[in-house]
Structure formats: structure tokens, C-alpha cells
Design an enzyme around this catalytic site. Structure first.
Site, mmCIF file in Angstrom:
data_model
loop_
_atom_site.group_PDB
_atom_site.id
_atom_site.type_symbol
_atom_site.label_atom_id
_atom_site.label_comp_id
_atom_site.label_asym_id
_atom_site.label_seq_id
_atom_site.Cartn_x
_atom_site.Cartn_y
_atom_site.Cartn_z
ATOM 1 N N ARG A 42 -105.607 -58.071 99.950
ATOM 2 C CA ARG A 42 -106.292 -57.119 100.614
ATOM 3 C C ARG A 42 -107.155 -57.191 100.861
ATOM 4 O O ARG A 42 -107.374 -56.970 102.456
ATOM 5 C CB ARG A 42 -106.474 -56.037 99.797
ATOM 6 C CG ARG A 42 -107.066 -55.192 100.182
ATOM 7 C CD ARG A 42 -108.036 -53.780 99.522
ATOM 8 N NE ARG A 42 -107.060 -53.605 97.595
ATOM 9 C CZ ARG A 42 -106.038 -52.761 97.689
ATOM 10 N NH1 ARG A 42 -106.135 -51.502 98.542
ATOM 11 N NH2 ARG A 42 -105.868 -52.413 96.725
ATOM 12 N N CYS A 82 -88.400 -35.538 102.211
ATOM 13 C CA CYS A 82 -88.462 -34.243 101.320
ATOM 14 C C CYS A 82 -89.352 -34.139 100.747
ATOM 15 O O CYS A 82 -88.482 -34.158 99.059
ATOM 16 C CB CYS A 82 -87.136 -33.368 101.486
ATOM 17 S SG CYS A 82 -86.731 -32.403 100.903
#
Length: 425
Positions: A287, A353
Site C-alpha cells: 500500500r 444492486c
């Protein structure tokens, strides 16, 4: 410094305006800065200068071939967690002799692939894995270099999903069992015990837990040495955090400060206990190398006012960036083109959704339909965690080098998603 800056109210990646990239390649799109990547890696390389040290980039953070190739040319090794990641390293022509293979579930096929290409070391995480690797290496007429990933039971003080150094985590060999596990490894005929490994978690904003883990590893190395098990490298893992811009969040420890303190402890230990005997130090940053290298650019589709919430509906979604939905991660959202006007409070959500499909909550934005937004610090765990949920193609990836724009991954089309499927005849 950041290489994503506003110039005359327009956000640029290095010298390139982001609206130009959106017009040419569409959205959602990941945009990476080459200069930011090289600068981040240099922070590690410069701090390691003159020492026997190897920076093995943890490629699970971002495994795009262009990113890997640029890092390999700077001298980086790679920390992998699958055979597929090793194949990516081989695809760019990088040296497999600078590859560390981590992970709790290595298959026999993955072990064979790694042994065939002569990787630097396997980070082994259990006694059953030791026996499997010994069997595979013996069948191939090889000896497998191994280190044990030792779980020091140190609290990394991070999100529980990315904490890996406690007794309750699936990773590593429990510290209390490490000595016996090393004895087992040392006795197996097709293994060479060469090192020790530790990784306690990710997005660490304080290096105190890392240094605490280092002290425990040092004690164990001394104990092993007294038993005739001499280790040649010490792998302290990765985990340094990045600044996501959340108000009130602590600033991440600078790489140079952390490595300086770590090397000081190692030097004092060597002088005290080993008479200066050398030991290679390995790091596995992910990271902190790529986090702020990238942004995720998305376009506003609709503004939907509600009774309790206002929604800014964009064309990026949880399948493009999983961190908010998975970790409740805070990620900075900002307009690509700054505009004057009334601002409102929005939840930034996608078209997937699921109620969990959100990218940012309670953000004050001056925005209209059709505007471009960016999610900052999206270079790590964005594309590598992306999916095709709702039959959504994954985003394009663009690498910017000054005013030059390079497509390093094309956008997936619907036909790409089902070309491997078939219907019954």
C-alpha cells in the site's frame, strides 16, 4: 508531494488534465502517476542504500504489469501470494530469484512452479505446509528455501480484516510454537531453512507494533542460533499506512523514519549478539508503494434527493472499489473540475444492486449530473479486488508520465465477461 494537483481549477495527473483522459477513455477509470510510483519506491531504496536489504513489493496491492515492470527496473523484488502472481512476474521478465512466496494455502502445482523458476524463498505458515513442500521438492530433486512466517501476537491496531499478527488470525505460526516448528523444518531433508518472516497487518499508522514484533523476532533468531539453526535473512513484512485524508486520522509514519529506527535496532543487536555477522533484511511494502499513486475517476449519473439522504449516483461501484463496502473505509472524494455554487451533503453510491454499494458517505459536494469526481489514494486494493458483479466490466487503467498517457489495461466489454461460458447443447 502529490502528483495529482489542481491547475486553474482542473485536477491534473502530473501534466495531464483528467477531463482529457475521461473524454478519451471514458469512466470509471483508474489513473496512475509514474512519478508518484517511482518516488514512493525511492523512499525505501534510499533508506536501504549501502545495506544488504531487499524491497519485495507486495503485488496483491496492485498487480498491473506496467506497475510491476517499472518497479522491477528500479531493483524491486516481489512478494507474491499465488502462482498467478508469479506468472505476472515472469511475464515482465523480472528475476524470480528476488521473489518471496507468502500465503497460507499454497498448492502442489504452485510449489512446483516456484521451484522450477528458482524463487528466493517460501514463507511457510504451518507444519502441514512444510511437509507438503518437502515432498514436492524431493520429488523434483530440489531443495526448497524456506522461512517461517512467525505470528508474534502483536496488536497492529488496525481494521480487524487487515490485522494478521494476533493469535486469532489465520496467518503464520504461533510464536510459542515457532521453535518446535523450526526444528521440524530443519530436520526435513529437502528444505533449506534460510530466514524468518513476520507481517502483522496493514494500514499501520504507528511503527511501534512493527518494532515490537522485530524485538520478538530478534530473540527467536538468537534462540535458533544457539541450536545450530542459523538464519540468513530477516523479513519484517510490510504494512505501513498511507494518508487517506480522513479528518482526525493520524499521519502515517514516514518510511525513512521507520526504516531508520528499524535498522538502528538491528545494528545494535548485531553488534551485541553476533559480532557484526551480516543478515539480509527484507521488506514487503504494498500500500505504501502504490496507494497514492492512483485515483479512481467516475462520472455523476444522477443526483437523487431523499427524505433522510441525498444520493450522488456515479458510474463507479463497489465492484470497481471494494474497500468502502468491505472495510467501511474512508476515501477522499473530490471534483475533477472545481465549481462555485451551492454544496450539499451526499452519499456517493454506484449502480450495483446492493445497499452496500457505496463509495463515500456524508460528503459535502458542489456537483451536478455529468460532472467528474475522483476517489483519491485508490492505487492499492482497487483493481486487484475488482469484480464483474452485475456483469460489469472492470475499469480501464491509465498510466500518466508527464503529458504522456498510456493505456496499461483496456476496459472490459460485456462480451469479454462471458466468452469463457457456454450453454448446454
Amino acid at each position: 508531494m502529490s502528483h495529482f494537483t489542481y491547475q486553474d481549477g482542473v485536477l491534473h495527473a502530473e501534466s495531464t488534465p483528467l477531463p482529457q483522459i475521461a473524454a478519451q477513455f471514458g469512466t470509471p477509470t483508474y489513473v496512475y502517476s509514474k512519478a508518484q510510483l517511482l518516488g514512493n519506491y525511492a523512499a525505501y531504496a534510499d533508506a536501504c542504500a549501502g545495506r544488504d536489504a531487499l524491497v519485495c513489493y507486495a503485488m496483491k496491492a496492485n498487480s498491473n504489469l506496467a506497475i510491476l515492470d517499472l518497479l522491477a527496473h528500479q531493483g524491486a523484488g516481489f512478494d507474491i501470494v499465488s502462482g498467478g502472481e508469479l506468472l505476472r512476474v515472469l511475464a515482465i521478465g523480472a528475476d524470480p530469484g528476488k521473489v518471496i512466496f507468502s500465503g497460507v494455502g499454497k498448492s502442489e502445482d504452485e510449489m512446483r512452479l516456484a521451484l522450477e523458476h528458482g524463487i528466493l524463498c517460501f514463507n511457510v505458515e504451518s507444519i502441514p505446509e512444510l511437509h507438503r513442500l518437502n515432498f514436492v521438492a524431493g520429488a523434483m530433486g530440489k531443495r526448497a528455501p524456506v522461512s517461517l512466517r512467525v505470528n508474534p501476537n502483536v496488536d497492529a491496531k488496525t481494521h480487524p480484516y487487515i490485522a494478521t499478527g494476533l493469535k486469532a488470525n489465520k496467518f503464520g505460526v504461533a510464536f510459542d510454537d515457532a521453535l518446535d516448528t523450526y526444528r521440524t523444518a530443519h530436520a526435513l531433508p529437502h528444505l533449506d531453512v534460510v530466514g524468518i518472516d513476520c507481517h502483522i497487518g496493514s494500514q499501520l499508522l504507528d511503527d511501534a507494533p512493527l518494532l515490537e514484533a522485530l524485538d520478538k523476532l530478534i530473540d527467536l533468531i538468537d534462540t535458533l542460533s544457539h541450536e545450530g539453526i542459523v538464519l540468513h535473512h530477516l523479513d519484517i513484512g510490510g504494512g505501513l499506512g498511507v494518508d487517506y485524508g480522513e479528518v482526525g486520522e493520524a499521519a502515517p509514519v514516514p518510511v525513512a523514519d521507520y526504516l531508520g529506527r528499524l535498522f538502528a535496532r538491528i545494528d545494535a543487536w548485531r553488534a551485541r549478539s553476533h559480532g557484526g555477522r551480516p543478515i539480509k533484511v527484507i521488506f514487503e511494502p504494498g500500500r505504501s508503494i502504490v496507494g497514492n499513486v492512483g485515483v479512481l475517476m467516475t462520472r455523476v449519473e444522477y443526483l437523487k434527493p431523499g427524505v433522510e439522504k441525498n444520493f450522488c449516483i456515479v458510474d463507479a461501484a463497489m465492484n470497481d472499489m471494494m474497500r468502502p463496502a468491505m472495510y467501511q473505509a474512508w476515501m477522499k472524494m473530490a471534483p475533477v473540475v472545481q465549481r462555485d455554487g451551492n454544496a450539499d451533503n451526499y452519499d456517493v453510491v454506484g449502480p450495483v444492486c446492493e445497499s452496500g454499494d457505496w463509495l463515500a458517505r456524508d460528503r459535502v459536494l458542489s456537483v451536478e449530473a455529468g460532472d467528474l469526481l475522483v476517489m483519491h489514494t485508490a492505487g492499492a486494493y482497487g483493481m486487484t479486488m475488482a469484480s464483474n458483479y452485475n456483469t460489469r466490466g472492470r475499469a480501464a487503467e491509465i498510466l500518466v508520465d508527464g503529458d504522456q498517457v498510456h493505456v496499461v489495461r483496456q476496459r472490459e466489454l460485456p462480451a469479454d465477461l462471458f466468452k469463457l461460458e457456454s450453454v448446454l447443447k
